[in-house]
Design an enzyme around this catalytic site. Structure first.
Site, PDB file in Angstrom:
ATOM      1  N   GLU A 262       0.792  -1.233   0.000  1.00 30.51           N
ATOM      2  CA  GLU A 262       0.000   0.000   0.000  1.00 30.51           C
ATOM      3  C   GLU A 262       0.823   1.282   0.000  1.00 30.51           C
ATOM      4  OE1 GLU A 262      -2.942  -0.602   3.143  1.00 30.51           O
ATOM      5  OE2 GLU A 262      -4.054  -1.989   1.859  1.00 30.51           O
ATOM      6  N   GLU A 370      -6.534  -7.515  -1.907  1.00 26.27           N
ATOM      7  CA  GLU A 370      -7.005  -7.505  -0.521  1.00 26.27           C
ATOM      8  C   GLU A 370      -8.426  -6.981  -0.546  1.00 26.27           C
ATOM      9  OE1 GLU A 370      -5.047  -5.266   2.544  1.00 26.27           O
ATOM     10  OE2 GLU A 370      -3.039  -5.749   1.846  1.00 26.27           O
TER      11      GLU A 370
END
Ligand SMILES: *[C@@H]1O[C@H](CO)[C@@H](O)[C@H](O)[C@H]1NC(C)=O
Ligand SMILES: *[C@@H]1O[C@H](CO)[C@@H](O)[C@H](O)[C@H]1NC(C)=O
Ligand SMILES: *[C@@H]1O[C@H](CO)[C@@H](O)[C@H](O)[C@H]1NC(C)=O
Ligand SMILES: *[C@@H]1O[C@H](CO)[C@@H](O)[C@H](O)[C@H]1NC(C)=O
Length: 436
Positions: A262, A370
């Site tokens: 991320e 995710e």
């Protein structure tokens, strides 16, 4: 997903926020105090949420109590670079590296849509049998892809028995290749080879759990948004990449190397992350031309079908399409957390189809890498899975996160966890795999 970044806010308001409730964020005026055992965690500028204060410390605590003894003196200085590693990773049983075929992955000769999951903690376990148990369950369940943390950065050496991969201190990086270091990741890779599981392995965290970019900043100075361009930091990061890649360069169990978990650069021009992705991915390809490379971003900054909501904007310094155009990036990643992004669960379907369309337009696959919610897992996540499966350009999905019962007890429960053998597991794994 953030897994540990917790900060406590001093007791200001009186009412206590229930687990997973909102406890902060721009414009929020309610209580900032979570119930006992829960802490307020910032998800983004607009949203903070109460999460279990033991979330990922459970895993660490479990590790600490296990029987592993600290290795002798097997750490190597990064500066003595890499003659290393005729590592314990087993010899490749096949020379078939996973590859991309059009908008799909080809894994072990099969070109299809694949289901997978995340278990960030598996390389921090100290008991080989626990690792094998998870891999056995994944294979049995036909979860073919597993994403794990390939980093575990610390600024001070933790207590004996706690796994860490790299010590960053006073401008020096020391990679821990010992039995409480990268040998644990070696075991994950060799177990994945034995059980036909393909791994996505990343090299640094945007968030400060398990060190992250903040650990580099602590050791080298600078700022968090400056992490991407700080020469000393990038040299240490590349050295770490080289150490990990060289250990598993011949392994058919590596689906892809991933730049970061991320990555964000809030308020930065998109050229900052673009330049970093371009040069880092080219660097990895120069070390290893066999394996695929991806970014690990959340999919932010998308013009295609944008509704103007926060995730579609370039506010976090990412332009999805721009980055996917980089030659040395083989496929795209995107995540889905409406609870954390101030959007609705139903909004997720459009997020999935928008990314599929953008990926198809560029001609590279993308994976929903995710996704998760903290309640009603089956009714919220199963429709997302169907959408992903039906969307051209999306070739895999990986729920966050996998849970199991190990020798030390249950693995980390962050509210998103789907435990092997549970009814949610039947819905989100057994039924989903059957649909594939
Ligand atoms: C890619 O996978 C999908 C299933 O999701 C399948 O319909 C399609 O034919 C595959 N494409 C190729 C080129 O095999
Ligand atoms: C994976 O599981 C299947 C049963 O679902 C079994 O037949 C196979 O031997 C397993 N493969 C490996 C490599 O463990
Ligand atoms: C991760 O991204 C967020 C959002 O840009 C930022 O607030 C945070 O500081 C980042 N973490 C690090 C360690 O850079
Ligand atoms: C993102 O990058 C694409 C491709 O270069 C470009 O067409 C688009 O205008 C960019 N979007 C933004 C918001 O900068």
């Amino acid at each position: 997903m953030k897994t540990l970044t917790v900060f406590s806010i001093a007791t200001l308001a009186s009412a206590q926020v229930a687990p997973y409730g909102q406890c902060g964020g721009s414009g929020y005026t309610g209580s900032t105090v979570c119930e006992t055992g829960w802490v307020c965690q910032s998800q983004n500028e607009w949203y903070s949420q109460c999460v279990a204060s033991s979330s990922s410390t459970t895993t660490r605590a479990a590790i600490t109590t296990s029987t592993s003894t600290r290795s002798s003196t097997s750490s190597t200085k990064t500066t003595s670079s890499l003659t290393s590693s005729s590592s314990s990773s087993t010899v490749a049983s096949s020379t078939d590296f996973p590859s991309v075929t059009g908008l799909n992955f080809t894994i072990d000769g099969e070109t299809d849509y694949f289901a997978g999951t995340n278990a960030y903690w598996i390389g921090f376990l100290t008991d080989d049998d626990d690792v094998d148990l998870v891999m056995t369950h994944l294979n049995e369940s036909d979860l073919r892809i597993l994403r794990v943390w390939g980093f575990n950065d610390v600024n001070t050496v933790p207590s004996s028995g706690t796994v860490y991969y790299q010590l960053l201190s006073d401008g020096t990086a020391t990679i821990n290749t010992g039995s409480d270091g990268l040998e644990r990741l070696d075991y994950v890779v060799s177990s994945a080879e034995k059980h036909d599981i393909k791994l996505i392995i990343n090299f640094v965290n945007n968030w400060s759990d398990y060190g992250g970019m903040a650990a580099y900043v602590t050791a080298y100075g600078g700022t968090q948004t400056g992490w991407y361009t700080n020469a000393d930091i990038q040299a240490a990061y590349r050295n770490y990449i080289s150490a990990v890649v060289s250990r598993y360069i011949d392994s058919p169990a590596i689906l892809a190397w991933e730049l970061a978990n991320e990555p964000r650069c809030q308020g930065c021009d998109t050229s900052v992350i673009y330049d970093w992705v371009k040069s880092t991915s080219a660097y990895i390809k120069s070390l290893d031309s066999n394996h695929l490379v991806c970014i690990g971003d959340e999919g932010f900054g998308l013009d295609t079908d944008s509704d103007g909501s926060y995730p579609y904007t370039i506010g976090e310094g990412l332009n999805f399409t721009l980055n996917l155009g980089i030659e040395t990036i083989d496929f795209a990643t995107f995540h889905l957390y409406p609870d954390s992004w101030g959007t609705t669960d139903a909004w997720g379907d459009g997020w999935i189809t928008a990314h599929g369309a953008a990926c198809a337009a560029v001609g590279k696959p993308c994976i929903l890498e995710e996704y998760g919610v903290t309640s009603n897992h089956c009714s919220v996540e199963a429709p997302w899975q169907r959408t992903a499966l039906d969307t051209e350009g999306v070739t895999a999905d990986m729920f966050w996160q996998y849970g199991d019962t190990l020798s030390t007890g249950e693995t980390s429960d962050d509210g998103n966890t789907i435990y092997y053998g549970s009814s949610d597991f039947t819905c989100l794994v057994t039924d989903h795999v059957a649909a594939i």
